[in-house]
Design a protein around this motif. Structure first.
Motif, short mmCIF file in Angstrom:
data_model
loop_
_atom_site.label_atom_id
_atom_site.label_comp_id
_atom_site.label_asym_id
_atom_site.label_seq_id
_atom_site.Cartn_x
_atom_site.Cartn_y
_atom_site.Cartn_z
N PHE A 1 0.82 -1.21 0.00
CA PHE A 1 0.00 0.00 0.00
C PHE A 1 0.86 1.26 0.00
CE2 PHE A 1 -1.87 3.31 2.76
CZ PHE A 1 -2.90 3.73 1.91
N GLN A 2 1.98 1.23 0.68
CA GLN A 2 2.83 2.42 0.81
C GLN A 2 3.34 2.92 -0.55
OE1 GLN A 2 3.02 -0.29 2.61
NE2 GLN A 2 2.71 0.37 4.73
N SER A 3 3.43 2.02 -1.54
CA SER A 3 3.94 2.43 -2.85
C SER A 3 2.92 3.18 -3.69
CB SER A 3 4.43 1.19 -3.61
OG SER A 3 3.35 0.31 -3.88
N ASN B 1 -10.28 -1.95 11.72
CA ASN B 1 -9.03 -1.69 12.43
C ASN B 1 -8.04 -0.83 11.64
OD1 ASN B 1 -9.50 -3.18 14.86
ND2 ASN B 1 -9.24 -5.06 13.69
N ASP B 2 -8.37 -0.50 10.39
CA ASP B 2 -7.42 0.23 9.56
C ASP B 2 -7.20 1.64 10.09
OD1 ASP B 2 -5.67 0.60 7.41
OD2 ASP B 2 -7.25 1.53 6.20
N PHE B 3 -5.96 2.07 10.05
CA PHE B 3 -5.61 3.40 10.54
C PHE B 3 -4.97 4.27 9.46
CE2 PHE B 3 -2.00 5.98 12.04
CZ PHE B 3 -2.69 6.99 12.71
N LEU B 4 -4.07 3.71 8.66
CA LEU B 4 -3.27 4.51 7.74
C LEU B 4 -4.10 5.17 6.66
CD1 LEU B 4 -0.50 5.50 6.98
CD2 LEU B 4 -0.11 3.39 5.72
N LEU B 5 -4.98 4.43 5.99
CA LEU B 5 -5.78 5.01 4.91
C LEU B 5 -6.75 6.09 5.42
CD1 LEU B 5 -6.19 4.97 1.90
CD2 LEU B 5 -7.86 3.13 2.17
N PRO B 6 -7.49 5.86 6.51
CA PRO B 6 -8.32 6.96 7.03
C PRO B 6 -7.52 8.19 7.43
CG PRO B 6 -9.05 4.88 7.95
CD PRO B 6 -7.78 4.60 7.21
N GLN B 7 -6.30 7.98 7.95
CA GLN B 7 -5.48 9.12 8.34
C GLN B 7 -5.11 9.97 7.13
OE1 GLN B 7 -1.43 8.45 9.49
NE2 GLN B 7 -1.50 9.98 11.12
N LEU B 8 -4.90 9.34 5.98
CA LEU B 8 -4.53 10.07 4.76
C LEU B 8 -5.73 10.74 4.11
CD1 LEU B 8 -2.16 7.41 3.16
CD2 LEU B 8 -1.46 9.56 4.21
N PRO C 1 0.22 8.74 -4.66
CA PRO C 1 -0.50 9.01 -5.92
C PRO C 1 -2.02 8.84 -5.77
CG PRO C 1 1.38 7.59 -6.32
CD PRO C 1 1.23 7.70 -4.84
N LEU C 2 -2.44 7.86 -4.97
CA LEU C 2 -3.87 7.62 -4.77
C LEU C 2 -4.53 8.81 -4.08
CD1 LEU C 2 -6.33 5.68 -4.75
CD2 LEU C 2 -5.55 4.92 -2.50
N VAL C 3 -3.92 9.32 -3.03
CA VAL C 3 -4.47 10.47 -2.31
C VAL C 3 -4.47 11.70 -3.20
CG1 VAL C 3 -4.12 12.02 -0.35
CG2 VAL C 3 -3.84 9.55 -0.05
N ASN C 4 -3.45 11.85 -4.02
CA ASN C 4 -3.38 12.99 -4.94
C ASN C 4 -4.53 12.96 -5.95
OD1 ASN C 4 -2.40 15.27 -6.27
ND2 ASN C 4 -1.06 14.07 -7.58
N ILE C 5 -4.78 11.78 -6.52
CA ILE C 5 -5.85 11.64 -7.52
C ILE C 5 -7.22 11.84 -6.87
CG2 ILE C 5 -7.00 10.00 -9.06
CD1 ILE C 5 -4.21 8.77 -9.56
N MET C 6 -7.44 11.22 -5.72
CA MET C 6 -8.73 11.34 -5.05
C MET C 6 -8.97 12.77 -4.58
SD MET C 6 -9.97 8.35 -5.39
CE MET C 6 -11.35 8.14 -4.28
N GLY C 7 -7.90 13.49 -4.23
CA GLY C 7 -8.03 14.88 -3.85
C GLY C 7 -8.49 15.74 -5.02
N LYS C 8 -7.95 15.48 -6.22
CA LYS C 8 -8.37 16.23 -7.40
C LYS C 8 -9.82 15.94 -7.76
CE LYS C 8 -3.73 16.51 -9.42
NZ LYS C 8 -2.84 16.08 -10.54
N LEU C 9 -10.30 14.73 -7.43
CA LEU C 9 -11.69 14.36 -7.71
C LEU C 9 -12.63 14.81 -6.61
CD1 LEU C 9 -11.15 10.71 -9.04
CD2 LEU C 9 -11.65 12.77 -10.39
#
Length: 275
Positions: free
Chosen positions: A119-121, A208-215, A125-133
């Motif tokens: 996921f770290q790789s 239990n996920d933490f990293l994706l919600p934090q981003l 880019p995923l957060v960047n794309i979703m932010g633009k959308l």
């Protein structure tokens, strides 16, 4: 014959030792959540004694953690994410099994290979794309979980569907069903054992996920329990009594869910292997 009881006793002792090792952190967190700060520093390993025993830690932690709102946020994201994963991946796996082409084989191996991508790789880019959308919100988070949860779910469904006779579908088509009706009325009910397994595994992972919600989630009103617990623990790290009480409150829902669902996990896996 005489050596077997001794051998079994050795395994029992080893299992008990490992269980104590795994349960020790939970024991420390639980007993200290009922102590005052002074009681924790005086004896962190002992049971809470009367002068230092208190329930106020849980009352204060429940209020400061804003547990009801955090619980509802986690529940919304987990339920909708898991439901979408179940529907889309079961359909995808069914089509991959029944469509005998090079493209279906390629797509299957693509799903399998996606499980190896860390996921770290892809997170930046995923957060960047979703932010633009404009999807850095709980709704966007649900669709992200669909992408990350599809690989394992498709693999599980794929192995189960291969054991379902295609003659059932042919008979339904002869009776006048279209492809969508064949799936919903014939195939999907037969997938119940593996669907329960897929639902439980994804529920525990997403909850239990933490990293994706934090981003993705940047508003306090949208925080899930793990995210809220992170900020709460940072705020009260010097007040271990409140921090530990908050940890116990955060762990209770998923522990209850696990004990209720563990037999269904075993049942789904065994039925899937026998069918």
């Amino acid at each position: 014959m005489k050596q077997r009881p001794v051998k079994n006793l050795g395994w029992i002792l080893l299992g008990s030792l490992l269980a104590m090792l795994f349960l020790a952190p939970f024991y420390i967190v639980f007993i200290n959540s009922f102590k005052t700060p002074k009681g924790i520093f005086m004896n962190a390993m002992g049971l809470p004694s009367r002068p230092y025993f208190t329930f106020n830690n849980y009352v204060e932690a429940f209020i400061e953690l804003d547990f009801v709102r955090s619980f509802l946020n986690s529940l919304f994201i987990t339920v909708f994410s898991t439901a979408i994963i179940v529907v889309f991946t079961s359909m995808a796996a069914w089509m991959l099994v029944r469509t005998k082409t090079k493209w279906s084989t390629f797509l299957f191996f693509l799903f399998a290979a996606a499980m190896l991508i860390p996921f770290q790789s892809v997170m930046l880019p995923l957060v960047n794309i979703m932010g633009k959308l404009g999807l850095l919100n709980p709704v966007g988070l649900v669709f992200m979980y669909l992408g990350f949860g599809s690989s394992l779910s498709v693999m599980l469904y794929h192995g189960f569907i291969k054991n379902i006779p295609a003659e059932l579908e042919e008979a339904a088509i002869i009776d006048g069903c279209n492809r969508l009706q064949v799936f919903w009325y014939i195939i999907f009910p037969l997938l119940k054992p593996i669907t329960v397994t897929v639902w439980i595994l994804n529920t525990m992972w997403i909850w239990n996920d933490f990293l994706l919600p934090q981003l993705v989630i940047n508003k306090p009103g949208w925080h899930t329990i793990p995210l809220k617990m992170f900020y709460f623990f940072g705020q009260y790290s010097k007040k271990w009594n409140l921090a530990l009480a908050g940890l116990v409150i955060a762990m209770v829902p998923i522990i209850i869910f696990y004990f209720i669902a563990q037999k269904h996990i075993v049942k789904g896996v065994t039925q899937g292997s026998i069918k």
